[in-house]
Motif scaffolding. Structure first.
Motif, short mmCIF file in Angstrom:
data_model
loop_
_atom_site.label_atom_id
_atom_site.label_comp_id
_atom_site.label_asym_id
_atom_site.label_seq_id
_atom_site.Cartn_x
_atom_site.Cartn_y
_atom_site.Cartn_z
N GLY A 1 0.66 -1.29 -0.31
CA GLY A 1 -0.01 -0.04 -0.15
C GLY A 1 0.94 1.14 0.28
O GLY A 1 0.58 2.51 -0.84
N VAL A 2 2.29 1.32 0.57
CA VAL A 2 3.01 2.56 0.64
C VAL A 2 3.18 2.54 -0.56
O VAL A 2 3.41 4.04 -0.90
N PHE A 3 3.39 2.11 -1.56
CA PHE A 3 4.10 2.46 -3.06
C PHE A 3 2.82 3.33 -3.73
O PHE A 3 3.22 3.97 -4.59
N VAL A 4 1.81 2.26 -3.64
CA VAL A 4 0.25 3.01 -3.77
C VAL A 4 0.46 4.69 -3.88
O VAL A 4 0.13 4.98 -4.32
N ALA A 5 0.28 4.65 -2.31
CA ALA A 5 0.73 6.10 -2.00
C ALA A 5 1.99 6.65 -2.26
O ALA A 5 1.49 8.63 -3.11
N LEU A 6 2.92 6.75 -2.58
CA LEU A 6 4.07 7.01 -3.12
C LEU A 6 3.55 7.39 -4.80
O LEU A 6 4.34 8.32 -5.25
N LYS A 7 2.78 6.71 -5.34
CA LYS A 7 2.64 6.79 -6.67
C LYS A 7 1.80 7.69 -7.14
O LYS A 7 1.82 8.41 -7.55
N GLN A 8 0.80 7.95 -5.62
CA GLN A 8 0.09 8.78 -6.16
C GLN A 8 0.75 10.17 -6.02
O GLN A 8 0.81 11.10 -6.21
N SER A 9 2.12 10.47 -4.73
CA SER A 9 2.64 12.02 -4.43
C SER A 9 3.57 12.27 -5.02
O SER A 9 3.67 13.49 -5.16
N ARG A 10 4.09 11.25 -5.31
CA ARG A 10 6.31 11.32 -6.05
C ARG A 10 6.05 10.61 -6.84
O ARG A 10 7.12 10.39 -6.96
N GLY A 11 5.02 9.82 -8.23
CA GLY A 11 4.99 9.02 -9.17
C GLY A 11 6.43 9.44 -10.08
O GLY A 11 6.36 8.67 -10.76
N GLU A 12 7.28 10.66 -10.55
CA GLU A 12 7.63 10.79 -11.11
C GLU A 12 8.96 11.36 -10.49
O GLU A 12 9.46 11.14 -11.51
N ASP A 13 9.12 10.83 -9.83
CA ASP A 13 10.61 11.25 -9.02
C ASP A 13 11.54 9.59 -9.38
O ASP A 13 10.38 8.46 -9.33
N THR A 14 12.56 10.04 -9.64
CA THR A 14 13.38 8.73 -10.20
C THR A 14 14.24 8.06 -8.63
O THR A 14 14.83 8.42 -8.68
N VAL A 15 14.19 6.40 -8.94
CA VAL A 15 14.95 6.12 -7.92
C VAL A 15 16.25 5.08 -8.04
O VAL A 15 16.96 5.56 -7.25
N ILE A 16 15.98 4.61 -8.66
CA ILE A 16 18.20 3.53 -9.22
C ILE A 16 17.01 2.92 -10.92
O ILE A 16 15.92 2.56 -10.92
N PHE A 17 18.15 3.08 -10.84
CA PHE A 17 18.36 2.04 -12.81
C PHE A 17 17.73 3.28 -13.63
O PHE A 17 16.24 2.56 -14.42
N ARG A 18 16.83 4.40 -13.83
CA ARG A 18 16.14 5.54 -14.13
C ARG A 18 14.62 4.79 -14.16
O ARG A 18 14.10 5.45 -15.03
N LEU A 19 14.22 4.62 -12.35
CA LEU A 19 12.81 3.29 -12.50
C LEU A 19 12.22 4.62 -11.46
O LEU A 19 12.62 5.47 -11.03
N LYS A 20 11.08 4.93 -12.34
CA LYS A 20 10.39 5.86 -10.95
C LYS A 20 9.49 5.06 -10.67
O LYS A 20 9.15 4.36 -10.55
N ILE A 21 9.09 5.56 -9.27
CA ILE A 21 7.87 5.82 -8.73
C ILE A 21 6.70 5.19 -8.64
O ILE A 21 6.60 3.94 -8.66
N LYS A 22 6.32 5.38 -9.93
CA LYS A 22 5.18 5.24 -9.74
C LYS A 22 5.24 3.41 -10.88
O LYS A 22 4.13 3.20 -11.17
#
Length: 336
Positions: free
Chosen positions: A147-168
């Motif tokens: 569920g936390v991953f879903v909440a982060l997609k909602q609020s910070r979906g365009e942020d990049t974390v690692i290997f150009r993988l976005k939170i969304k």
């Protein structure tokens, strides 16, 4: 290169203590409950975890929907749960507030536990294996992690974390990796089921029911159910989800989005879109006003070859009004 184990453990301990001190009261309480129930898990697992066959009548152990999330049976799962609670608290509480964070935690875990039990109930209806109902134990924070991953997609979906993988992109990637691990029997089937129902429960709550200053839910396009999947699957998934959406709205379970426009003046547009942030709405409003003013200026300025009679002819006034209205409608569509 030798590793000083004592200094490493001391550093970890210091970081954990500092994180707990900086965390909110609700996060510390959840962490304390997780550790407390872990210490007692060997004695109370049967009565605190969800057993699908006992959740429904005649047993009706509904309290397990609340207590099951706090039951972890291994140290690594407890450590992972503490990390998720503290990390989610730091990222989500500044956006929602402490109360809403606790509501999100409780709703996601309870709803996921119920949906997971439904999954096992359907499984029993297919294969008639009693173990699915009475030997299955649903517990832990797997649902909340998803569920936390879903909440982060909602609020910070365009942020990049690692290997150009976005939170969304993390939710579906996480589920694919979990599916592979489940087939390799590295993680249990119950854990995988909880991940799926946890993500779905979090999306349902955030999409339609979460209360906030702008109303209820988040009906933004970037948070639609189809956006969780790769583009090649979004067409059929969007088609099916729209059918379900229309059924739910007719049953009054969900509400349609409302769009309000105040175009009383050419330079003053007020827009109310549920589920969008104030900063994003303000950005869209300024962009729409700039486009509107530019197009209005082009219409009001006379073009070459116009005669004085054409400029003052009353027959041209309706055309100018229609053009102005057309532009206002186009700008309103851009904002929507």
């Amino acid at each position: 290169m030798a590793i000083d184990v004592k200094s490493t453990v001391a550093q970890w301990r210091q970081e954990i203590v500092m994180t707990l001190k900086e965390s909110t009261k609700s996060a510390r309480i959840l962490c304390a409950l997780l550790v407390f129930f872990y210490a007692l898990s060997g004695y109370i697992l049967g009565g605190m975890a969800i057993t699908p066959g006992y959740l429904f009548p005649p047993k009706f152990w509904v309290w397990t929907l609340v207590t099951s999330s706090m039951i972890e049976t291994t140290f690594m799962m407890v450590f992972g749960g503490l990390t998720v609670i503290l990390g989610a608290s730091r990222l989500l509480e500044p956006l929602w507030g402490e109360k809403e964070f606790c509501i999100f935690f409780a709703v996601v875990n309870a709803m996921s536990g119920f949906l997971s039990s439904i999954v096992y109930l359907f499984g029993y209806a297919v294969v008639f294996n009693d173990d699915l109902l009475f030997a299955t134990s649903i517990h832990g924070l797997a649902s909340f992690k998803a569920g936390v991953f879903v909440a982060l997609k909602q609020s910070r979906g365009e942020d990049t974390v690692i290997f150009r993988l976005k939170i969304k992109q993390i939710p579906v990637t996480y589920l694919c990796c979990a599916a592979i691990l489940c087939m390799m029997e590295i993680i249990s089937t119950t854990y995988f089921v909880m991940l799926n129902t946890g993500m779905f429960s979090a999306w349902i709550y955030l999409r339609f029911f979460q209360q906030h200053s702008r109303g209820r839910g988040d009906l933004a396009d970037h948070f639609a159910f189809a956006t969780f999947f790769p583009k090649v699957f979004r067409g059929p998934i969007g088609f099916l989800s729209n059918i379900i959406w229309n059924i739910l709205t007719k049953l009054k379970i969900c509400q349609k989005a409302t769009y309000k426009y105040d175009v009383a003046a050419a330079t003053n547009i007020t827009i109310s879109l549920p589920g969008t942030s104030e900063a994003d709405a303000e950005r869209r409003r300024k962009k729409a006003l700039a486009v509107l003013q530019e197009r209005m200026a082009n219409i009001e300025s006379p073009e070459e070859g116009w005669s004085e009679d054409e400029e003052t002819s009353p027959e041209k006034a309706p055309e100018k009004t229609e053009a102005s209205v057309k532009i206002e409608n186009e700008v309103a569509d851009q904002v929507a």
